[in-house]
Motif scaffolding. Structure first.
Motif, PDB file in Angstrom:
ATOM      1  N   LEU A  74       1.017  -1.455  -0.398  1.00 19.23           N
ATOM      2  CA  LEU A  74       0.182  -0.129  -0.127  1.00 19.23           C
ATOM      3  C   LEU A  74       0.931   0.962   0.222  1.00 19.23           C
ATOM      4  CD1 LEU A  74      -2.947  -0.789   2.371  1.00 19.23           C
ATOM      5  CD2 LEU A  74      -2.964  -0.311  -0.271  1.00 19.23           C
ATOM      6  N   ASN A 129       4.682   4.768  -6.958  1.00 21.43           N
ATOM      7  CA  ASN A 129       3.868   4.750  -7.640  1.00 21.43           C
ATOM      8  C   ASN A 129       3.962   4.151  -8.434  1.00 21.43           C
ATOM      9  OD1 ASN A 129       1.759   5.233  -9.689  1.00 21.43           O
ATOM     10  ND2 ASN A 129       1.202   7.830  -8.589  1.00 21.43           N
ATOM     11  N   SER A 135       3.019   4.295 -11.795  1.00 24.20           N
ATOM     12  CA  SER A 135       3.202   4.735 -13.211  1.00 24.20           C
ATOM     13  C   SER A 135       4.981   5.015 -13.016  1.00 24.20           C
ATOM     14  CB  SER A 135       2.062   6.543 -13.322  1.00 24.20           C
ATOM     15  OG  SER A 135       2.666   7.152 -12.364  1.00 24.20           O
ATOM     16  N   ILE A 192       0.084   0.947  -6.196  1.00 22.64           N
ATOM     17  CA  ILE A 192      -1.022   1.541  -7.282  1.00 22.64           C
ATOM     18  C   ILE A 192      -2.146   2.577  -6.904  1.00 22.64           C
ATOM     19  CG2 ILE A 192      -2.915   0.547  -9.058  1.00 22.64           C
ATOM     20  CD1 ILE A 192      -2.517  -2.547  -8.513  1.00 22.64           C
ATOM     21  N   PRO A 193      -1.822   3.601  -7.023  1.00 20.51           N
ATOM     22  CA  PRO A 193      -1.941   4.582  -6.033  1.00 20.51           C
ATOM     23  C   PRO A 193      -4.164   4.726  -6.274  1.00 20.51           C
ATOM     24  CG  PRO A 193      -1.519   5.420  -8.095  1.00 20.51           C
ATOM     25  CD  PRO A 193      -0.833   3.943  -8.522  1.00 20.51           C
ATOM     26  N   LYS A 194      -4.253   4.920  -4.688  1.00 22.86           N
ATOM     27  CA  LYS A 194      -5.992   5.233  -5.039  1.00 22.86           C
ATOM     28  C   LYS A 194      -6.378   6.582  -4.608  1.00 22.86           C
ATOM     29  CE  LYS A 194      -8.134   4.076  -0.370  1.00 22.86           C
ATOM     30  NZ  LYS A 194      -8.359   3.044   0.512  1.00 22.86           N
ATOM     31  N   LYS A 243       1.939  -2.412 -16.829  1.00 25.19           N
ATOM     32  CA  LYS A 243       3.425  -1.143 -16.832  1.00 25.19           C
ATOM     33  C   LYS A 243       4.327  -2.345 -16.679  1.00 25.19           C
ATOM     34  CE  LYS A 243       4.327   2.595 -15.650  1.00 25.19           C
ATOM     35  NZ  LYS A 243       4.780   3.786 -16.877  1.00 25.19           N
TER      36      LYS A 243
END
Lengths: 240, 240
Positions: B177, B181, B183, B216-218, B237
């Motif tokens: 969590l 990131n 991305s 995986i950003p929430k 990714k």
């Protein structure tokens, strides 16, 4: 105390036809029900065990029931203290789609998949989903539970996609097999993203409404990608 | 023609314990079986209707059966012409992990989710999956079918993850969590990617083996992301 007629009425709501006629759906358990109430869903009636009611004295339309009565109305083997009937959201309650990413589901028929898509949308902060009328029913009791509360935050409206897209002014992305590689797509703040049926794809009559075709490149040999996985990959790219 | 004993034996293979003892698994239907044969899985025995056998005269260890017999041994309501017993792949048959992306599953307990992960891995050209011993059984008949043939191309080995990771020399990414990131992560050609249990995450004793934590950003409020969706987003990714 539940009358025999009330039990019967609640049991009829297991069928889509009856839920649609009454414009309601049912939910169960502490977490999902509290999130739906918090999200201002219109609560028609709530049936709960004494200890739940003792902790929620401010809830209106509440009926105290026994464990045995709960078992009769529940859709699950191990019911969890509380069962409720809510009114569905109407299309008018959908907030505007401007400046937002919205998912458009074309014929997602697997209920489990739909539940996962709703949770994935919620993860990425998507507020609205527009679904074709043949998409699985989000108000199926099992799907309601499978969304784990995300149904309280993501609005789904079922509609004729062709009519909806004919009147739409937002750029439409469609996930197809021969589109632009998703890795080349820039972050977006406004668009409709159409996800098609896993085996059939986006149906022919909907394809002309796509402004930009996008693809998740296939490196191996799987025949298809699960629709929820595809939605997750696309949303991750557009949103984060 | 099937003897009563043979029917009984095949039915025992519905239980994991018996499949493990015999080191076999069963598969059904035209597509999955032909992909397993094509992938050189060791075929122990095949049971098929006459018309299938007439089209596959080169298959060894084949027994002609009737529709009624097929119904008795099948795990499904509508069996599809052919049923087979294959030997499982052994750990030694796993190809080297160098210069490859490999998924490591830590406690993925939902069989449907596991099937979707295998298909997603196959989509992205992942050849190997290492799974903790408490991960769902890929050889469960329903999971075998749910992979839609991807089980023929993606090898799964169950092992003690702690021991496996102690001897590993490949960079390990772990989805958590509070990681970097996703991305911002570059494309990779070699790594192990650990996906944890949806509600519990990667277990504590495995965490020290992670070289790089990724997330995986929430953006919204979902409590968790489905493990197959998470695997898909990360593989998309890393691979494309």
């Amino acid at each position: 105390m539940l009358s025999r007629n009330e039990v019967k009425y609640i049991q009829t709501l297991r069928h889509k036809k009856n839920r649609d006629e009454e414009d309601v759906f049912t939910a169960e358990g502490l977490k999902v029900i509290s999130e739906l109430i918090e999200a201002d869903f219109n609560l028609k009636k709530i049936y709960a065990l004494k200890d739940w009611l003792d902790e929620h004295t401010d809830i209106e339309n509440a009926v105290e029931i026994t464990e045995d009565e709960l078992k009769k109305i529940s859709n699950f083997k191990t019911p969890n203290k509380v069962f409720a009937i809510f009114r569905k959201k109407t299309a008018e309650q959908i907030h505007g789609l401007k400046n937002k990413i919205t998912l458009v589901l074309d014929g997602i028929q697997d209920p489990g998949n739909l539940g996962t898509i709703v949770r994935t949308a919620d993860w990425f902060g998507i507020e609205n989903i527009i679904a074709s009328t043949d998409t699985a029913d989000i108000y199926n009791p099992k799907v309601v539970q499978a969304t784990m509360g995300s149904i309280a935050r993501v609005s789904i409206v079922y509609t004729d996609l062709k009519a909806f897209l004919s009147n739409n002014k937002i750029v439409v992305l469609g996930a197809v097999l021969d589109g632009e590689n998703i890795s080349a797509i820039e972050k977006l703040t406004e668009s409709l993203v159409i996800i098609g049926n896993e085996s059939k794809g986006i149906r022919n009559e909907i394809q002309p409404f796509i402004h930009k075709k996008i693809s998740i490149p296939k490196k191996g040999n799987a025949e298809s990608l699960n629709a929820a996985v595809a939605a997750g990959i696309i949303l991750a790219k557009l949103v984060s």
